[in-house]
Design a protein around this motif. Structure first.
Motif, PDB file in Angstrom:
ATOM      1  N   GLY A  17       0.810  -1.212   0.000  1.00  0.00           N
ATOM      2  CA  GLY A  17       0.000   0.000   0.000  1.00  0.00           C
ATOM      3  C   GLY A  17       0.844   1.263   0.000  1.00  0.00           C
ATOM      4  O   GLY A  17       1.763   1.412   0.802  1.00  0.00           O
ATOM      5  N   ALA A  39       4.365  -2.249  -2.962  1.00  0.00           N
ATOM      6  CA  ALA A  39       3.380  -2.702  -3.960  1.00  0.00           C
ATOM      7  C   ALA A  39       2.081  -1.936  -3.747  1.00  0.00           C
ATOM      8  O   ALA A  39       1.539  -1.915  -2.636  1.00  0.00           O
ATOM      9  CB  ALA A  39       3.130  -4.203  -3.811  1.00  0.00           C
ATOM     10  N   ARG A  46      -4.703   8.720  -7.983  1.00  0.00           N
ATOM     11  CA  ARG A  46      -6.001   8.108  -7.697  1.00  0.00           C
ATOM     12  C   ARG A  46      -6.699   8.926  -6.603  1.00  0.00           C
ATOM     13  O   ARG A  46      -6.080   9.530  -5.751  1.00  0.00           O
ATOM     14  CB  ARG A  46      -5.869   6.649  -7.290  1.00  0.00           C
ATOM     15  CG  ARG A  46      -5.093   6.362  -6.031  1.00  0.00           C
ATOM     16  CD  ARG A  46      -5.954   6.039  -4.855  1.00  0.00           C
ATOM     17  NE  ARG A  46      -5.186   5.616  -3.705  1.00  0.00           N
ATOM     18  CZ  ARG A  46      -4.476   6.432  -2.949  1.00  0.00           C
ATOM     19  NH1 ARG A  46      -4.399   7.713  -3.217  1.00  0.00           N
ATOM     20  NH2 ARG A  46      -3.833   5.971  -1.887  1.00  0.00           N
ATOM     21  N   PHE A  53      -7.521  17.450   4.786  1.00  0.00           N
ATOM     22  CA  PHE A  53      -6.972  18.427   5.735  1.00  0.00           C
ATOM     23  C   PHE A  53      -5.940  17.684   6.575  1.00  0.00           C
ATOM     24  O   PHE A  53      -6.226  16.621   7.120  1.00  0.00           O
ATOM     25  CB  PHE A  53      -8.108  18.980   6.598  1.00  0.00           C
ATOM     26  CG  PHE A  53      -7.663  19.634   7.886  1.00  0.00           C
ATOM     27  CD1 PHE A  53      -6.665  20.603   7.878  1.00  0.00           C
ATOM     28  CD2 PHE A  53      -8.263  19.303   9.099  1.00  0.00           C
ATOM     29  CE1 PHE A  53      -6.264  21.206   9.068  1.00  0.00           C
ATOM     30  CE2 PHE A  53      -7.873  19.904  10.279  1.00  0.00           C
ATOM     31  CZ  PHE A  53      -6.869  20.854  10.269  1.00  0.00           C
ATOM     32  N   ILE A 127      -1.382  -5.860  -7.184  1.00  0.00           N
ATOM     33  CA  ILE A 127      -2.232  -6.224  -6.038  1.00  0.00           C
ATOM     34  C   ILE A 127      -1.556  -7.348  -5.275  1.00  0.00           C
ATOM     35  O   ILE A 127      -1.166  -8.366  -5.869  1.00  0.00           O
ATOM     36  CB  ILE A 127      -3.626  -6.700  -6.505  1.00  0.00           C
ATOM     37  CG1 ILE A 127      -4.298  -5.609  -7.332  1.00  0.00           C
ATOM     38  CG2 ILE A 127      -4.490  -7.098  -5.326  1.00  0.00           C
ATOM     39  CD1 ILE A 127      -5.652  -6.006  -7.911  1.00  0.00           C
ATOM     40  N   GLY A 158      -4.459  -0.063   4.594  1.00  0.00           N
ATOM     41  CA  GLY A 158      -5.637   0.665   5.063  1.00  0.00           C
ATOM     42  C   GLY A 158      -6.628  -0.188   5.834  1.00  0.00           C
ATOM     43  O   GLY A 158      -7.498   0.340   6.513  1.00  0.00           O
ATOM     44  N   PHE A 162      -4.817  -8.857   5.203  1.00  0.00           N
ATOM     45  CA  PHE A 162      -4.095 -10.141   5.167  1.00  0.00           C
ATOM     46  C   PHE A 162      -4.058 -10.793   6.530  1.00  0.00           C
ATOM     47  O   PHE A 162      -3.375 -11.763   6.750  1.00  0.00           O
ATOM     48  CB  PHE A 162      -2.686  -9.926   4.604  1.00  0.00           C
ATOM     49  CG  PHE A 162      -2.769  -9.394   3.225  1.00  0.00           C
ATOM     50  CD1 PHE A 162      -3.012 -10.258   2.166  1.00  0.00           C
ATOM     51  CD2 PHE A 162      -2.702  -8.054   2.983  1.00  0.00           C
ATOM     52  CE1 PHE A 162      -3.171  -9.767   0.889  1.00  0.00           C
ATOM     53  CE2 PHE A 162      -2.850  -7.548   1.713  1.00  0.00           C
ATOM     54  CZ  PHE A 162      -3.093  -8.402   0.661  1.00  0.00           C
ATOM     55  N   VAL A 260     -16.272   3.932   7.322  1.00  0.00           N
ATOM     56  CA  VAL A 260     -15.396   4.771   8.157  1.00  0.00           C
ATOM     57  C   VAL A 260     -14.730   3.870   9.188  1.00  0.00           C
ATOM     58  O   VAL A 260     -15.403   3.278  10.037  1.00  0.00           O
ATOM     59  CB  VAL A 260     -16.211   5.883   8.861  1.00  0.00           C
ATOM     60  CG1 VAL A 260     -15.304   6.741   9.736  1.00  0.00           C
ATOM     61  CG2 VAL A 260     -16.906   6.753   7.817  1.00  0.00           C
ATOM     62  N   GLY A 288      -8.288  15.981  11.006  1.00  0.00           N
ATOM     63  CA  GLY A 288      -7.126  15.874  10.129  1.00  0.00           C
ATOM     64  C   GLY A 288      -6.057  14.963  10.703  1.00  0.00           C
ATOM     65  O   GLY A 288      -4.873  15.085  10.375  1.00  0.00           O
TER      66      GLY A 288
HETATM   67  C1  LIG Z   1     -14.968  10.595   5.015  1.00  0.00           C
HETATM   68  C2  LIG Z   1     -13.522  10.613   5.460  1.00  0.00           C
HETATM   69  C3  LIG Z   1     -12.868  11.830   5.588  1.00  0.00           C
HETATM   70  C4  LIG Z   1     -11.539  11.858   6.013  1.00  0.00           C
HETATM   71  N1  LIG Z   1     -10.931  13.079   6.131  1.00  0.00           N
HETATM   72  C5  LIG Z   1      -9.660  13.150   6.573  1.00  0.00           C
HETATM   73  C6  LIG Z   1      -8.991  14.401   6.666  1.00  0.00           C
HETATM   74  O1  LIG Z   1      -9.536  15.466   6.331  1.00  0.00           O
HETATM   75  N2  LIG Z   1      -7.726  14.411   7.143  1.00  0.00           N
HETATM   76  C7  LIG Z   1      -7.083  13.261   7.530  1.00  0.00           C
HETATM   77  O2  LIG Z   1      -5.930  13.350   7.981  1.00  0.00           O
HETATM   78  N3  LIG Z   1      -7.672  12.063   7.415  1.00  0.00           N
HETATM   79  C8  LIG Z   1      -8.943  11.968   6.937  1.00  0.00           C
HETATM   80  N4  LIG Z   1      -9.532  10.745   6.787  1.00  0.00           N
HETATM   81  C9  LIG Z   1      -8.775   9.537   7.173  1.00  0.00           C
HETATM   82  C10 LIG Z   1      -7.666   9.222   6.157  1.00  0.00           C
HETATM   83  O3  LIG Z   1      -8.229   9.159   4.865  1.00  0.00           O
HETATM   84  C11 LIG Z   1      -6.993   7.878   6.510  1.00  0.00           C
HETATM   85  O4  LIG Z   1      -6.666   7.886   7.872  1.00  0.00           O
HETATM   86  C12 LIG Z   1      -5.729   7.668   5.690  1.00  0.00           C
HETATM   87  O5  LIG Z   1      -6.053   7.507   4.312  1.00  0.00           O
HETATM   88  C13 LIG Z   1      -4.973   6.417   6.140  1.00  0.00           C
HETATM   89  O6  LIG Z   1      -3.822   6.270   5.345  1.00  0.00           O
HETATM   90  P1  LIG Z   1      -3.138   4.819   5.112  1.00  0.00           P
HETATM   91  O7  LIG Z   1      -1.871   5.068   4.381  1.00  0.00           O
HETATM   92  O8  LIG Z   1      -3.107   4.070   6.382  1.00  0.00           O
HETATM   93  O9  LIG Z   1      -4.169   4.013   4.198  1.00  0.00           O
HETATM   94  P2  LIG Z   1      -4.797   4.380   2.785  1.00  0.00           P
HETATM   95  O10 LIG Z   1      -4.732   5.822   2.526  1.00  0.00           O
HETATM   96  O11 LIG Z   1      -6.121   3.696   2.789  1.00  0.00           O
HETATM   97  O12 LIG Z   1      -3.823   3.666   1.739  1.00  0.00           O
HETATM   98  C14 LIG Z   1      -3.833   2.270   1.566  1.00  0.00           C
HETATM   99  C15 LIG Z   1      -3.261   1.955   0.192  1.00  0.00           C
HETATM  100  O13 LIG Z   1      -3.120   0.532   0.081  1.00  0.00           O
HETATM  101  C16 LIG Z   1      -3.494   0.139  -1.228  1.00  0.00           C
HETATM  102  N5  LIG Z   1      -3.866  -1.282  -1.145  1.00  0.00           N
HETATM  103  C17 LIG Z   1      -4.916  -1.821  -0.481  1.00  0.00           C
HETATM  104  N6  LIG Z   1      -4.929  -3.157  -0.623  1.00  0.00           N
HETATM  105  C18 LIG Z   1      -3.862  -3.460  -1.394  1.00  0.00           C
HETATM  106  C19 LIG Z   1      -3.341  -4.680  -1.920  1.00  0.00           C
HETATM  107  N7  LIG Z   1      -3.921  -5.862  -1.659  1.00  0.00           N
HETATM  108  N8  LIG Z   1      -2.225  -4.656  -2.681  1.00  0.00           N
HETATM  109  C20 LIG Z   1      -1.606  -3.452  -2.963  1.00  0.00           C
HETATM  110  N9  LIG Z   1      -2.068  -2.279  -2.512  1.00  0.00           N
HETATM  111  C21 LIG Z   1      -3.175  -2.279  -1.720  1.00  0.00           C
HETATM  112  C22 LIG Z   1      -4.661   1.069  -1.565  1.00  0.00           C
HETATM  113  O14 LIG Z   1      -4.858   1.170  -2.972  1.00  0.00           O
HETATM  114  C23 LIG Z   1      -4.186   2.388  -0.944  1.00  0.00           C
HETATM  115  O15 LIG Z   1      -3.459   3.191  -1.862  1.00  0.00           O
HETATM  116  C24 LIG Z   1     -10.849  10.649   6.313  1.00  0.00           C
HETATM  117  C25 LIG Z   1     -11.494   9.424   6.169  1.00  0.00           C
HETATM  118  C26 LIG Z   1     -12.822   9.407   5.731  1.00  0.00           C
HETATM  119  C27 LIG Z   1     -13.508   8.077   5.568  1.00  0.00           C
END
Ligand SMILES: Cc1cc2nc3c(=O)[nH]c(=O)nc-3n(C[C@H](O)[C@H](O)[C@H](O)COP(=O)(O)OP(=O)(O)OC[C@H]3O[C@@H](n4cnc5c(N)ncnc54)[C@H](O)[C@@H]3O)c2cc1C
Length: 373
Positions: A17, A39, A46, A53, A127, A158, A162, A260, A288
């Motif tokens: 991710g 990966a 995207r 924020f 993936i 996210g 797994f 969420v 945020g």
């Molecule tokens: C409505 C809403 C509003 C929000 N507003 C805010 C905000 O204003 N500010 C803020 O700080 N946070 C906000 N958030 C929370 C924020 O979006 C998340 O906390 C953040 O995206 C988490 O980042 P991450 O890197 O953990 O995961 P993600 O951003 O979810 O990234 C995970 C990545 O893994 C990839 N992936 C998944 N499965 C696989 C796989 N099997 N193989 C390869 N790749 C894979 C996905 O494509 C993705 O690119 C909001 C959330 C929601 C639902």
């Protein structure tokens, strides 16, 4: 056993991710000279359901990974005040420090480019289908059948998919939605960060790059169910109900929806497996903090992995650091969301919230609680 390269065909770390958590970890590990592969299943840029924020509390984590110059070149905005809206009422609060704002389409792309520049190998779109853990390495299988051997696997997908027994659960009964708007000249000023308190929902809006405004909301499913019909039209009708000034003609993109995430801290089940970002824990997306936690967790885990400690010690130290980071953030964000969704509570608190000098008595301790590690 500390993190070390076992052989030429083995990476130090395979990261699943390329959200802020995965790319943050990749940048920090690659800069420390580790052999890293990341990966990501989506092609970039995207779009992601996110309010876009970035809490001022996350600025140190963000500026450790990207320079202010890189952020400005990406047209990231700086915002200084938070506007709270409740019905016809409006109050503005100065933030303790300015915050960065950047769309996830751009932020995630810039972070992944920086990971590449630091030396990380990127497989995209790729993936991850399976992960297996052995005594001295882990094997990550991609959808094209390729198998990556690595000393450790960082689950930054996210959800923690797994590890089905520990999949990050979504909060039942709530839905997240996002859309981007282009408000015509002469329309309302929607620059800066606004949070609108509504019955059963809260709506955030923020001016991002290219003159677009991102609107994200969290709503109870019972409210969403009242707006039946075709996807975008129903979502427009719901937003117009929550925010009577909204004009659907401003909509530049289709609406996106998602669950969420709402979880306690979830520790991984194997010594070679680490969960970070939303895969480890999520906070209510009201301040945020989600992007901030993701960036912080990536950089913190990378520091621990290169510290020479055993993997077992890294697991324990990382879990301790995560729990410390969440101790006040999670209840503070939950409480803020609860207040924003309840008009009666908002109405009772409004005299306190609407006077700047009194509001400082709320916002300063709130950021002090959420903003400290
Ligand atoms: C409505 C809403 C509003 C929000 N507003 C805010 C905000 O204003 N500010 C803020 O700080 N946070 C906000 N958030 C929370 C924020 O979006 C998340 O906390 C953040 O995206 C988490 O980042 P991450 O890197 O953990 O995961 P993600 O951003 O979810 O990234 C995970 C990545 O893994 C990839 N992936 C998944 N499965 C696989 C796989 N099997 N193989 C390869 N790749 C894979 C996905 O494509 C993705 O690119 C909001 C959330 C929601 C639902």
């Amino acid at each position: 056993m500390p993190l070390c390269l076992a052989s030429d065909d083995q990476y130090d770390a395979a990261i699943i991710g390329a959200g802020p958590a995965g790319s943050g970890a990749a940048i920090a590990l690659a800069r420390a000279g580790k052999r890293v592969v990341i990966a990501e299943k989506a092609s970039f840029p995207r779009v992601k359901v996110c309010g876009e924020f970035i809490s001022p509390a996350a600025t140190p984590s963000l500026e450790r990974l990207l320079t202010a110059r890189q952020l400005r070149r990406a047209d990231a905005q700086r915002v200084h005040e938070l506007i709270i809206e409740f019905g016809e009422r409006r109050a503005s609060w100065a933030m303790p420090e300015p915050a960065w704002v950047l769309s996830r389409a751009t932020l995630d792309m810039v972070l992944l480019d920086e990971a590449r520049r630091a030396g990380a190998e990127v497989r995209q779109p790729a993936i991850v289908r399976d992960v297996e853990y052995g005594a001295d390495h882990a094997s990550v299988t991609l959808d094209d059948g390729a198998v990556i051997r690595a000393s450790v696997v960082l689950h930054a997908d996210g959800k923690g998919r797994f590890d089905p027994a520990r999949d990050t659960p979504n909060r039942p009964g709530v839905v997240g939605r996002k859309v981007q708007l282009r408000v015509p000249v002469g329309g309302p000023d929607l620059s800066g960060i606004r949070m609108r308190a509504c019955d059963g929902a809260y709506v955030g809006s923020v001016g991002v790059e290219c003159g677009l405004v991102t609107v994200a909301l969290v709503a109870r499913s019972s409210l969403v169910a009242k707006f039946k019909g075709a996807g975008d039209d129903a979502a427009d009708a719901m937003l117009a109900h929550l925010w009577p000034g909204y004009d659907p003609a401003w909509r530049e993109t289709a609406w996106l929806s998602c669950g969420v995430a709402g979880s306690r801290y979830i520790r991984s089940g194997h010594e070679r497996s680490f969960r970070l970002g939303n895969s480890a824990a999520a906070v209510e997306p009201v301040g945020g903090e989600g992007i901030g936690l993701a960036l912080w967790s990536g950089a913190t885990l990378a520091d621990l992995l290169v510290s020479g400690r055993s993997l077992g010690a890294v697991q324990s130290e990382f879990a301790r650091a995560y729990r410390r980071r969440l101790r006040w953030r999670r209840p503070a964000c939950r409480a803020a969301a609860w207040v924003l969704e309840k008009p009666r509570v908002m109405g009772a608190l409004w005299p306190l919230l609407s006077r700047e000098e009194r509001a400082e008595a709320v916002i300063a301790p709130w950021y002090a609680l959420t903003g400290k590690a």
